[in-house]
Scaffold this motif. Structure first.
Motif, PDB file in Angstrom:
ATOM      1  N   LEU A   1     -39.206  49.716  19.617  1.00 43.28           N
ATOM      2  CA  LEU A   1     -38.187  48.927  18.924  1.00 43.28           C
ATOM      3  C   LEU A   1     -37.885  47.644  19.708  1.00 43.28           C
ATOM      4  CD1 LEU A   1     -36.606  49.524  16.313  1.00 43.28           C
ATOM      5  CD2 LEU A   1     -34.846  50.612  17.721  1.00 43.28           C
ATOM      6  N   MET A   2     -37.788  47.775  21.028  1.00 48.79           N
ATOM      7  CA  MET A   2     -37.549  46.599  21.878  1.00 48.79           C
ATOM      8  C   MET A   2     -38.724  45.617  21.781  1.00 48.79           C
ATOM      9  SD  MET A   2     -34.576  46.741  23.569  1.00 48.79           S
ATOM     10  CE  MET A   2     -33.951  47.191  21.956  1.00 48.79           C
ATOM     11  N   GLU A   3     -39.917  46.170  21.605  1.00 50.51           N
ATOM     12  CA  GLU A   3     -41.120  45.332  21.537  1.00 50.51           C
ATOM     13  C   GLU A   3     -41.283  44.678  20.164  1.00 50.51           C
ATOM     14  OE1 GLU A   3     -44.053  48.233  22.496  1.00 50.51           O
ATOM     15  OE2 GLU A   3     -43.505  48.325  24.615  1.00 50.51           O
TER      16      GLU A   3
ATOM     17  N   PRO B   1     -34.486  41.917  15.547  1.00 53.64           N
ATOM     18  CA  PRO B   1     -33.102  42.349  15.778  1.00 53.64           C
ATOM     19  C   PRO B   1     -32.510  43.138  14.615  1.00 53.64           C
ATOM     20  CG  PRO B   1     -33.376  40.036  16.366  1.00 53.64           C
ATOM     21  CD  PRO B   1     -34.651  40.466  15.710  1.00 53.64           C
ATOM     22  N   ASP B   2     -32.832  42.768  13.396  1.00 59.13           N
ATOM     23  CA  ASP B   2     -32.279  43.515  12.260  1.00 59.13           C
ATOM     24  C   ASP B   2     -32.729  44.972  12.286  1.00 59.13           C
ATOM     25  OD1 ASP B   2     -30.677  41.617  10.815  1.00 59.13           O
ATOM     26  OD2 ASP B   2     -32.534  40.561  10.357  1.00 59.13           O
ATOM     27  N   LYS B   3     -33.984  45.160  12.623  1.00 57.31           N
ATOM     28  CA  LYS B   3     -34.520  46.529  12.701  1.00 57.31           C
ATOM     29  C   LYS B   3     -33.823  47.300  13.834  1.00 57.31           C
ATOM     30  CE  LYS B   3     -39.090  48.733  13.471  1.00 57.31           C
ATOM     31  NZ  LYS B   3     -39.194  49.617  12.307  1.00 57.31           N
ATOM     32  N   VAL B   4     -33.647  46.649  14.975  1.00 58.15           N
ATOM     33  CA  VAL B   4     -32.976  47.299  16.106  1.00 58.15           C
ATOM     34  C   VAL B   4     -31.566  47.716  15.706  1.00 58.15           C
ATOM     35  CG1 VAL B   4     -32.038  46.941  18.432  1.00 58.15           C
ATOM     36  CG2 VAL B   4     -34.337  46.103  17.862  1.00 58.15           C
TER      37      VAL B   4
ATOM     38  N   ALA C   1     -29.217  38.361  24.374  1.00 56.95           N
ATOM     39  CA  ALA C   1     -29.281  37.184  25.256  1.00 56.95           C
ATOM     40  C   ALA C   1     -30.642  36.518  25.162  1.00 56.95           C
ATOM     41  CB  ALA C   1     -28.980  37.599  26.697  1.00 56.95           C
ATOM     42  N   ALA C   2     -31.676  37.328  24.955  1.00 63.50           N
ATOM     43  CA  ALA C   2     -33.049  36.800  24.857  1.00 63.50           C
ATOM     44  C   ALA C   2     -33.382  36.340  23.444  1.00 63.50           C
ATOM     45  CB  ALA C   2     -34.043  37.862  25.322  1.00 63.50           C
ATOM     46  N   ALA C   3     -32.377  36.122  22.626  1.00 66.15           N
ATOM     47  CA  ALA C   3     -32.544  35.614  21.257  1.00 66.15           C
ATOM     48  C   ALA C   3     -33.495  36.481  20.437  1.00 66.15           C
ATOM     49  CB  ALA C   3     -33.022  34.159  21.282  1.00 66.15           C
ATOM     50  N   GLY C   4     -33.436  37.795  20.693  1.00 65.08           N
ATOM     51  CA  GLY C   4     -34.191  38.733  19.868  1.00 65.08           C
ATOM     52  C   GLY C   4     -35.689  38.691  20.058  1.00 65.08           C
ATOM     53  N   ARG C   5     -36.129  38.034  21.114  1.00 65.87           N
ATOM     54  CA  ARG C   5     -37.569  38.013  21.380  1.00 65.87           C
ATOM     55  C   ARG C   5     -38.113  39.431  21.531  1.00 65.87           C
ATOM     56  NH1 ARG C   5     -35.539  33.353  23.683  1.00 65.87           N
ATOM     57  NH2 ARG C   5     -36.896  31.514  23.619  1.00 65.87           N
ATOM     58  N   ALA C   6     -39.416  39.557  21.414  1.00 66.81           N
ATOM     59  CA  ALA C   6     -40.083  40.838  21.623  1.00 66.81           C
ATOM     60  C   ALA C   6     -40.150  41.132  23.119  1.00 66.81           C
ATOM     61  CB  ALA C   6     -41.493  40.797  21.035  1.00 66.81           C
TER      62      ALA C   6
ATOM     63  N   LYS D   1     -36.843  35.412  14.456  1.00 67.69           N
ATOM     64  CA  LYS D   1     -36.297  34.682  13.316  1.00 67.69           C
ATOM     65  C   LYS D   1     -34.806  34.984  13.208  1.00 67.69           C
ATOM     66  CE  LYS D   1     -37.660  38.305  10.034  1.00 67.69           C
ATOM     67  NZ  LYS D   1     -36.400  38.946   9.810  1.00 67.69           N
ATOM     68  N   ALA D   2     -34.092  34.105  12.528  1.00 63.05           N
ATOM     69  CA  ALA D   2     -32.643  34.275  12.404  1.00 63.05           C
ATOM     70  C   ALA D   2     -32.328  35.633  11.799  1.00 63.05           C
ATOM     71  CB  ALA D   2     -32.077  33.169  11.513  1.00 63.05           C
ATOM     72  N   ARG D   3     -31.262  36.243  12.318  1.00 63.57           N
ATOM     73  CA  ARG D   3     -30.881  37.552  11.812  1.00 63.57           C
ATOM     74  C   ARG D   3     -30.334  37.448  10.395  1.00 63.57           C
ATOM     75  NH1 ARG D   3     -26.795  40.634  14.557  1.00 63.57           N
ATOM     76  NH2 ARG D   3     -26.065  38.796  15.640  1.00 63.57           N
ATOM     77  N   GLU D   4     -30.542  38.533   9.643  1.00 65.47           N
ATOM     78  CA  GLU D   4     -30.051  38.561   8.266  1.00 65.47           C
ATOM     79  C   GLU D   4     -28.609  39.044   8.205  1.00 65.47           C
ATOM     80  OE1 GLU D   4     -32.869  41.132   6.442  1.00 65.47           O
ATOM     81  OE2 GLU D   4     -34.543  39.750   6.756  1.00 65.47           O
ATOM     82  N   THR D   5     -28.217  39.859   9.196  1.00 61.40           N
ATOM     83  CA  THR D   5     -26.876  40.441   9.151  1.00 61.40           C
ATOM     84  C   THR D   5     -25.915  39.639  10.019  1.00 61.40           C
ATOM     85  OG1 THR D   5     -27.538  41.906  10.941  1.00 61.40           O
ATOM     86  CG2 THR D   5     -27.691  42.774   8.727  1.00 61.40           C
TER      87      THR D   5
END
Lengths: 103, 292
Positions: free
Chosen positions: B213-215, B219-222, B251-256, B285-289
């Motif tokens: 999940l972290m990889e 972010p939405d999935k996490v 903090a890492a802007a949702g990077r993998a 990509k920008a979060r949906e939520t």
């Protein structure tokens, strides 16, 4: 029993919180834990569970679960806390073995 | 304008310094090499300051006065706290803090609505003592510690923690001194159950799922899939520390994330692993939520 069942006002929780933080309090605990249980106003049920090192009962009374292995280390020492250490074994005997035995 | 140059997350369980010799040799090798490599990754980014997030372990915030977060506002830290020294088995150490940066961070997160207090007298246990030993063994990078309530319900939700990480990245970019190089670090997890019936077990399937999940860089999935309930099911007493990793991801802007190592170590009574986010990678990509 579990994290959701913690009794935040239980005297035991306040005593354990402070004993871990304050070396002088730990000294009192190590030398005369009857006196420190009196100081914090533990109930008789809490005191007897400490005397018996009955970790499972302490949990049932509302001691925070994270404190329970620490209670074992307060009595059995903290160093080299591997699975066969006295502290881990005492925890396991009260919290794992007996629980499984109840099934 | 300061720069966020690296973000990492790692386990901090005390067996890593306290009784690693009891673990199987392949685990010792994998974890020693992995955590050393993570230290190299961190130090290669030459941070002037590390902002850390980790479980308070009910050591500084008492049960009757809990908050989601507690920012450490001191220019000087000492560790480990005396009662924990033999347990974590590291020498007593001094590490600089940064009170001014910490106060800026505290003001910046409380101003955004997060439940955070500030303390200048935090005690450290394994939460910092184990990571510092492996990552910065010269104790030469100042630390702003942010302690979290990970184990007394209600703990902050993953979406709150992710948003906290995003807010910290904004504070770094906008409010910390020009030219300062800042690293983010989350510590804790993976699955473990101090205080519960699974004390001697590790939930390897959960851990591997969480690392994937972290990889994912999603972010939405996490935030949809990694619920508090799911973490609690993998170990009531400690797995929820992974909210620190979710904050790091924010903090890492949702990077993998890139996984460095993982071992389901029953002898260390914890799923042990570490990851880093490469800030040269493209952000998610920008979060949906929306945030909390």
């Amino acid at each position: 029993m579990g994290i959701a069942n913690t009794n935040r006002d239980l005297p035991s929780n306040r005593m354990i919180f402070e004993v871990r933080r304050d070396p002088a309090k730990y000294g009192t605990f190590a030398e005369n834990f009857e006196a420190i249980m009196e100081e914090y106003g533990l109930s008789e049920a809490e005191r007897q569970a400490f005397r018996d090192l009955d970790i499972r009962t302490l949990g049932a009374l509302g001691v925070h679960p994270y404190f329970l292995p620490q209670v074992s280390r307060l009595f059995h020492g903290t160093a080299y806390n591997h699975n066969k250490s006295a502290a881990a074994q005492a925890y396991g005997k009260s919290m794992v073995t007996e629980q499984e035995g109840d099934d | 304008m300061a720069d966020l140059v690296s973000v990492i997350a790692l386990s901090h369980a005390p067996g890593l310094t306290g009784w690693l010799d009891q673990a199987p040799e392949h685990e010792q090798k994998s974890l020693t090499e992995g955590f050393s490599r993570l230290g190299e990754v961190l130090r290669a980014t030459r941070p002037d300051l590390i902002i850390g997030l980790a479980n308070d372990h009910v050591l500084n915030m008492p049960l009757h006065d809990l908050h989601d977060f507690c920012v450490g506002t001191s220019d000087q830290w000492k560790g480990p706290a005396e009662w924990f020294r033999d347990w974590v088995n590291v020498p007593f150490y001094d590490v600089k803090g940064n009170a001014a940066a910490a106060q800026t961070i505290h003001a910046g997160i409380t101003g955004a609505g997060f439940d955070a207090v500030a303390k200048s007298d935090l005690l450290f246990d394994d939460n910092w003592s184990v990571p510092l030993y492996y990552l910065t063994p010269d104790y030469d990078v100042p630390l702003v510690p942010i302690h979290m309530n990970c184990v007394v319900p209600p703990v902050p939700e993953p979406k709150t923690c992710y948003a906290l990480g995003e807010r910290i990245a904004e504070i770094v970019a906008n409010d910390l001194p020009d030219g300062m190089r800042v690293a983010g670090r989350g510590t804790g997890g993976l699955s473990h159950d101090p205080g519960g019936p699974k004390y001697f077990d590790v939930d390897e399937a959960f851990d591997r799922w969480f690392l994937e999940l972290m990889e994912s860089g999603d972010p939405d999935k996490v935030l949809t899939e990694c619920t508090i309930e799911k973490m609690v099911a993998a170990g009531d007493g400690g797995t929820t520390e992974l909210i620190a990793w979710i904050a790091a991801m924010g903090a890492a802007a949702g990077r993998a994330a890139h996984t460095v190592c993982y071992e389901p170590s029953k002898e260390l009574r914890c799923g042990m692993g570490c990851v880093y986010w490469d800030m040269a990678d493209a952000p998610a990509k920008a979060r949906e939520t929306a945030d909390a």
